[in-house]
Design a protein around this motif. Sequence first.
Motif, PDB file in Angstrom:
ATOM      1  N   SER A 160       0.832  -1.198   0.000  1.00  0.00           N
ATOM      2  CA  SER A 160       0.000   0.000   0.000  1.00  0.00           C
ATOM      3  C   SER A 160       0.874   1.258   0.000  1.00  0.00           C
ATOM      4  CB  SER A 160      -0.963  -0.012   1.187  1.00  0.00           C
ATOM      5  OG  SER A 160      -0.238  -0.056   2.388  1.00  0.00           O
ATOM      6  N   LEU A 161       2.062   1.171   0.595  1.00  0.00           N
ATOM      7  CA  LEU A 161       2.965   2.328   0.547  1.00  0.00           C
ATOM      8  C   LEU A 161       3.394   2.619  -0.888  1.00  0.00           C
ATOM      9  CD1 LEU A 161       5.253   1.919   3.674  1.00  0.00           C
ATOM     10  CD2 LEU A 161       3.602   3.736   3.198  1.00  0.00           C
ATOM     11  N   SER A 162       3.786   1.570  -1.583  1.00  0.00           N
ATOM     12  CA  SER A 162       4.217   1.809  -2.968  1.00  0.00           C
ATOM     13  C   SER A 162       3.024   2.278  -3.797  1.00  0.00           C
ATOM     14  CB  SER A 162       4.846   0.549  -3.562  1.00  0.00           C
ATOM     15  OG  SER A 162       3.854  -0.402  -3.843  1.00  0.00           O
ATOM     16  N   GLY A 163       1.846   1.804  -3.428  1.00  0.00           N
ATOM     17  CA  GLY A 163       0.647   2.258  -4.134  1.00  0.00           C
ATOM     18  C   GLY A 163       0.461   3.753  -3.991  1.00  0.00           C
ATOM     19  N   TRP A 182     -10.611   2.567  -5.326  1.00  0.00           N
ATOM     20  CA  TRP A 182     -10.318   2.002  -6.638  1.00  0.00           C
ATOM     21  C   TRP A 182      -9.671   3.072  -7.514  1.00  0.00           C
ATOM     22  CZ3 TRP A 182     -11.604  -2.963  -8.571  1.00  0.00           C
ATOM     23  CH2 TRP A 182     -12.388  -3.757  -7.729  1.00  0.00           C
ATOM     24  N   SER A 183      -8.905   2.638  -8.481  1.00  0.00           N
ATOM     25  CA  SER A 183      -8.396   3.554  -9.496  1.00  0.00           C
ATOM     26  C   SER A 183      -8.975   3.155 -10.842  1.00  0.00           C
ATOM     27  CB  SER A 183      -6.873   3.485  -9.568  1.00  0.00           C
ATOM     28  OG  SER A 183      -6.321   3.822  -8.313  1.00  0.00           O
ATOM     29  N   ARG A 184      -8.995   4.128 -11.743  1.00  0.00           N
ATOM     30  CA  ARG A 184      -9.635   3.904 -13.042  1.00  0.00           C
ATOM     31  C   ARG A 184      -8.783   4.551 -14.113  1.00  0.00           C
ATOM     32  NH1 ARG A 184     -13.100   6.049 -16.913  1.00  0.00           N
ATOM     33  NH2 ARG A 184     -15.105   5.016 -17.192  1.00  0.00           N
ATOM     34  N   MET A 185      -8.590   3.888 -15.214  1.00  0.00           N
ATOM     35  CA  MET A 185      -7.901   4.472 -16.374  1.00  0.00           C
ATOM     36  C   MET A 185      -8.637   4.040 -17.624  1.00  0.00           C
ATOM     37  SD  MET A 185      -3.765   4.297 -16.242  1.00  0.00           S
ATOM     38  CE  MET A 185      -3.293   5.107 -17.759  1.00  0.00           C
ATOM     39  N   GLU A 186      -8.737   4.948 -18.573  1.00  0.00           N
ATOM     40  CA  GLU A 186      -9.483   4.632 -19.785  1.00  0.00           C
ATOM     41  C   GLU A 186      -8.700   5.073 -21.013  1.00  0.00           C
ATOM     42  OE1 GLU A 186     -13.476   6.101 -19.787  1.00  0.00           O
ATOM     43  OE2 GLU A 186     -13.842   5.538 -21.879  1.00  0.00           O
ATOM     44  N   GLU A 194      -7.383  -0.822  -4.540  1.00  0.00           N
ATOM     45  CA  GLU A 194      -6.197  -0.478  -3.767  1.00  0.00           C
ATOM     46  C   GLU A 194      -5.538  -1.763  -3.256  1.00  0.00           C
ATOM     47  OE1 GLU A 194      -6.950   1.552  -0.049  1.00  0.00           O
ATOM     48  OE2 GLU A 194      -5.099   2.686  -0.292  1.00  0.00           O
ATOM     49  N   GLY A 195      -4.238  -1.865  -3.452  1.00  0.00           N
ATOM     50  CA  GLY A 195      -3.522  -3.086  -3.099  1.00  0.00           C
ATOM     51  C   GLY A 195      -2.963  -3.764  -4.338  1.00  0.00           C
ATOM     52  N   VAL A 196      -3.608  -3.544  -5.489  1.00  0.00           N
ATOM     53  CA  VAL A 196      -3.052  -4.010  -6.761  1.00  0.00           C
ATOM     54  C   VAL A 196      -2.040  -2.950  -7.195  1.00  0.00           C
ATOM     55  CG1 VAL A 196      -3.558  -4.616  -9.159  1.00  0.00           C
ATOM     56  CG2 VAL A 196      -5.234  -5.118  -7.370  1.00  0.00           C
ATOM     57  N   PRO A 197      -0.824  -3.348  -7.581  1.00  0.00           N
ATOM     58  CA  PRO A 197       0.160  -2.330  -7.978  1.00  0.00           C
ATOM     59  C   PRO A 197      -0.401  -1.414  -9.062  1.00  0.00           C
ATOM     60  CG  PRO A 197       1.181  -4.493  -7.855  1.00  0.00           C
ATOM     61  CD  PRO A 197      -0.291  -4.706  -7.663  1.00  0.00           C
ATOM     62  N   ASP A 198      -0.177  -0.116  -8.887  1.00  0.00           N
ATOM     63  CA  ASP A 198      -0.775   0.859  -9.798  1.00  0.00           C
ATOM     64  C   ASP A 198      -0.273   0.762 -11.233  1.00  0.00           C
ATOM     65  OD1 ASP A 198      -2.672   2.201  -8.208  1.00  0.00           O
ATOM     66  OD2 ASP A 198      -1.050   3.200  -7.134  1.00  0.00           O
ATOM     67  N   GLN A 199       0.861   0.070 -11.423  1.00  0.00           N
ATOM     68  CA  GLN A 199       1.342  -0.085 -12.810  1.00  0.00           C
ATOM     69  C   GLN A 199       0.340  -0.832 -13.678  1.00  0.00           C
ATOM     70  OE1 GLN A 199       3.012  -0.922  -9.881  1.00  0.00           O
ATOM     71  NE2 GLN A 199       4.876  -1.954 -10.580  1.00  0.00           N
ATOM     72  N   VAL A 200      -0.563  -1.589 -13.038  1.00  0.00           N
ATOM     73  CA  VAL A 200      -1.488  -2.401 -13.837  1.00  0.00           C
ATOM     74  C   VAL A 200      -2.292  -1.538 -14.806  1.00  0.00           C
ATOM     75  CG1 VAL A 200      -3.556  -2.443 -12.349  1.00  0.00           C
ATOM     76  CG2 VAL A 200      -2.930  -4.463 -13.697  1.00  0.00           C
ATOM     77  N   GLY A 201      -2.594  -0.300 -14.406  1.00  0.00           N
ATOM     78  CA  GLY A 201      -3.373   0.580 -15.276  1.00  0.00           C
ATOM     79  C   GLY A 201      -2.628   0.932 -16.552  1.00  0.00           C
ATOM     80  N   PRO A 202      -1.505   1.685 -16.424  1.00  0.00           N
ATOM     81  CA  PRO A 202      -0.766   2.058 -17.642  1.00  0.00           C
ATOM     82  C   PRO A 202      -0.250   0.859 -18.436  1.00  0.00           C
ATOM     83  CG  PRO A 202       0.325   2.884 -15.630  1.00  0.00           C
ATOM     84  CD  PRO A 202      -1.013   2.362 -15.218  1.00  0.00           C
ATOM     85  N   LEU A 203       0.127  -0.218 -17.754  1.00  0.00           N
ATOM     86  CA  LEU A 203       0.629  -1.385 -18.492  1.00  0.00           C
ATOM     87  C   LEU A 203      -0.470  -2.027 -19.329  1.00  0.00           C
ATOM     88  CD1 LEU A 203       2.946  -3.191 -15.865  1.00  0.00           C
ATOM     89  CD2 LEU A 203       3.654  -2.028 -17.965  1.00  0.00           C
ATOM     90  N   THR A 204      -1.672  -2.118 -18.774  1.00  0.00           N
ATOM     91  CA  THR A 204      -2.783  -2.709 -19.524  1.00  0.00           C
ATOM     92  C   THR A 204      -3.163  -1.822 -20.707  1.00  0.00           C
ATOM     93  OG1 THR A 204      -3.606  -3.750 -17.510  1.00  0.00           O
ATOM     94  CG2 THR A 204      -5.144  -3.586 -19.358  1.00  0.00           C
ATOM     95  N   ILE A 242      -9.783  -5.420 -11.741  1.00  0.00           N
ATOM     96  CA  ILE A 242      -8.750  -6.210 -11.064  1.00  0.00           C
ATOM     97  C   ILE A 242      -8.902  -6.064  -9.545  1.00  0.00           C
ATOM     98  CG2 ILE A 242      -6.292  -6.790 -11.031  1.00  0.00           C
ATOM     99  CD1 ILE A 242      -7.337  -6.706 -13.879  1.00  0.00           C
ATOM    100  N   TYR A 243      -9.180  -7.180  -8.888  1.00  0.00           N
ATOM    101  CA  TYR A 243      -9.410  -7.186  -7.436  1.00  0.00           C
ATOM    102  C   TYR A 243      -8.124  -7.460  -6.680  1.00  0.00           C
ATOM    103  CZ  TYR A 243     -14.355  -7.558  -8.642  1.00  0.00           C
ATOM    104  OH  TYR A 243     -15.604  -7.314  -9.149  1.00  0.00           O
TER     105      TYR A 243
END
Length: 409
Positions: free
Chosen positions: A7-10, A156-160, A170-180, A207-208
Amino acid sequence: MVKREMSLSGLALLAVTALIVLSVPTTAQSGFLSTATPPPSPTNNGGNAQWTILSNTFTSNFPKGFTFTLEATSTGGKIVSAAVLWRHSPVSSRTRRLATIDESGTKMVAVWEKSPGDAVPQWAGVEYWWLLQDESGNVYETQRWYDEYADNTRKWSRMESDDIIVFWQEGVPDQVGPLTIAAMKRLRPFFELNWAMPLGYKPRAIIYADFETWAEWSPGRGTVGGGLVVVGSTNQSWGATAQVYDPFVQPVEEVANDTVPHEIAHLYQYANGGTSGATWFIEGSATFFELNSGPRIEQRVRRWAREGRLPTLQGTGPGGREAYDVGYMFWVWLTETYGADAHRRTWELVRAGRTQRAALEAITKKSFIEMETEFRTWLGAANPQVPTPLPTLPLFLPPTPTYEPTPRR
Ligand SMILES: [Zn+2]
């Protein structure tokens, strides 16, 4: 300990993400993957009256459901009947709820509450519109509005982008957004080449961070018989794939580059002929859209071939993990041998009603056994001759459109 570090890195990454979100254009529509144009308003809409929409709201009460409210007037008198209609994707069926109307005949409220068998995950899209009737008998259909079933009980975070909408807990690394977003952009020409029918909507990836959140929206969905645990599901009626992130099973790069494109490919299969039939055909086709897993799979399957233990495609063909891997190599072979558009042409025939087997025989102009021998030879099989086919077994169709009941890696 691990949880805290994540969560800190998040938090540290949130600022970066916000910048990236701003830089992703959300207005430019690229056509192929973008949202379908709403249907035109019905003719004679509103009858002889003038209708005015004063206000319109959609409120998510996740996990319980959602509420629609509308304030409208008609010169034909009080509104005496009102219903809201909605759907989660253009290919899902519409749901309808009658609204309660206040005494003034201008304020309407309709509520949907989830029930067993009627539930959708958080962040499903909601396209909705109203049908109204006034006391003079004039009928009016409103424009369409779009919202989503927001989960306001967690962070939650959202990217479109033009290709996809990504939600991550929250808890899923935030890179998942830009990488996806980046993976789906890179794959866009590949999706366009390989599918004749576009989705007609922008797919969603949800992503949960934990199993409990995933299981909450539809109790019981997370478990199946035999002690197996379902950690993901892809469904055309929500137009989304929902996946539980587990850092011990899959790094976030793999979720973005391989899992999500694989699951989005299943959504395309629904739109291009369906997902029933041989597992190697369906799962191999979805794996074909994974960005990075190809070389590892190729190594594995060619080793099976060399060692003389390549499973045959006859009958129901391979099952489990082998179905994904051999199926993937099959599509690589087919497109390298019969043209880069061979995947698309095969699925066009399936969509037109051919069996998977007949479609492949038409594309290769060979019998299924001759075709398989050619495939096995290409793989370098020690025994390229297809083993004597077993009597055809009935195909067992999956009971629900659920994929990957267990993590694959
Ligand atoms: Zn799959």
